[in-house]
Write an enzyme that holds these catalytic residues in place. Structure first.
Site, mmCIF file in Angstrom:
data_model
loop_
_atom_site.group_PDB
_atom_site.id
_atom_site.type_symbol
_atom_site.label_atom_id
_atom_site.label_comp_id
_atom_site.label_asym_id
_atom_site.label_seq_id
_atom_site.Cartn_x
_atom_site.Cartn_y
_atom_site.Cartn_z
ATOM 1 N N HIS A 1 40.224 38.410 48.989
ATOM 2 C CA HIS A 1 40.818 39.665 48.543
ATOM 3 C C HIS A 1 39.888 40.801 48.949
ATOM 4 O O HIS A 1 38.671 40.610 49.096
ATOM 5 C CB HIS A 1 40.994 39.672 47.031
ATOM 6 C CG HIS A 1 42.071 38.765 46.540
ATOM 7 N ND1 HIS A 1 42.616 38.880 45.277
ATOM 8 C CD2 HIS A 1 42.706 37.720 47.121
ATOM 9 C CE1 HIS A 1 43.547 37.947 45.110
ATOM 10 N NE2 HIS A 1 43.612 37.227 46.216
ATOM 11 N N GLU B 1 38.595 43.248 47.335
ATOM 12 C CA GLU B 1 37.479 43.487 46.414
ATOM 13 C C GLU B 1 36.350 42.482 46.635
ATOM 14 O O GLU B 1 35.170 42.851 46.669
ATOM 15 C CB GLU B 1 37.944 43.383 44.953
ATOM 16 C CG GLU B 1 39.023 44.361 44.578
ATOM 17 C CD GLU B 1 40.439 43.788 44.677
ATOM 18 O OE1 GLU B 1 41.256 44.083 43.795
ATOM 19 O OE2 GLU B 1 40.717 43.040 45.636
ATOM 20 N N CYS C 1 43.233 41.672 40.382
ATOM 21 C CA CYS C 1 43.685 40.465 39.690
ATOM 22 C C CYS C 1 42.536 39.953 38.804
ATOM 23 O O CYS C 1 41.427 40.484 38.834
ATOM 24 C CB CYS C 1 44.105 39.395 40.708
ATOM 25 S SG CYS C 1 42.724 38.697 41.653
ATOM 26 N N CYS D 1 39.359 38.954 40.805
ATOM 27 C CA CYS D 1 38.593 40.108 41.275
ATOM 28 C C CYS D 1 37.960 40.856 40.105
ATOM 29 O O CYS D 1 36.832 41.347 40.214
ATOM 30 C CB CYS D 1 39.482 41.018 42.104
ATOM 31 S SG CYS D 1 39.953 40.262 43.679
#
Length: 149
Positions: free
Chosen positions: A53, A55, A83, A86
């Site tokens: 992801h 992040e 999410c 993260c």
């Protein structure tokens, strides 16, 4: 353009680049002392890595840049509410402030879903600011998914 808008604009650029790669268009930028330490967009498909992801990739890059797993004093700008995975990484990295664009009622882990930072087991909660460039961030996501339905 003030810093907050400049940094979110950089995150939006990363989201657009992710969309061009066929990735879910999320972008992230990590800033400390007024300088961008790292920037990334989602790369889960490209890397065949569900943890890739924006992040997480930005945290990895910033940590490598500083030679430290803790990003104390750093701020994260991301185009979509993180999410739970993260949100946990942001906490473990000791990010000072989290700025995000669009809300994610279905998959968010900050202000929706599990609300990671509100849990008693959370050791560090960043200051959270939502709705930064929300319209632009939501448009990028909507346009991306519209083309796939």
């Amino acid at each position: 353009m003030d810093g907050q808008n400049r940094y979110m604009a950089a995150a939006l650029e990363e989201a657009e680049a992710a969309a061009r790669r066929g990735e879910v268009p999320v972008g992230a930028v990590i800033v400390r002392d007024g300088a961008i330490l790292a920037r990334a967009g989602n790369r889960t498909r490209e890397l065949c890595d569900i943890t890739a992801h924006a992040e997480i990739l930005a945290i990895r890059a910033a940590s490598a840049e500083l030679g430290d797993e803790r990003l104390t004093g750093a701020d994260l700008y991301v185009t979509l509410e993180p999410c739970a995975m993260c949100a946990a990484a942001i906490s473990f990295a000791r990010i000072r402030r989290l700025y995000y664009g669009a809300e994610d009622p279905k998959g968010g882990g900050v202000d929706h879903g599990g609300r990671f930072y509100a849990q008693p087991t959370c050791h560090h909660a960043p200051e959270v600011y939502s709705g930064i460039a929300e319209v632009e961030a939501a448009r990028i996501l909507t346009d991306f998914f519209k083309g796939r339905r």
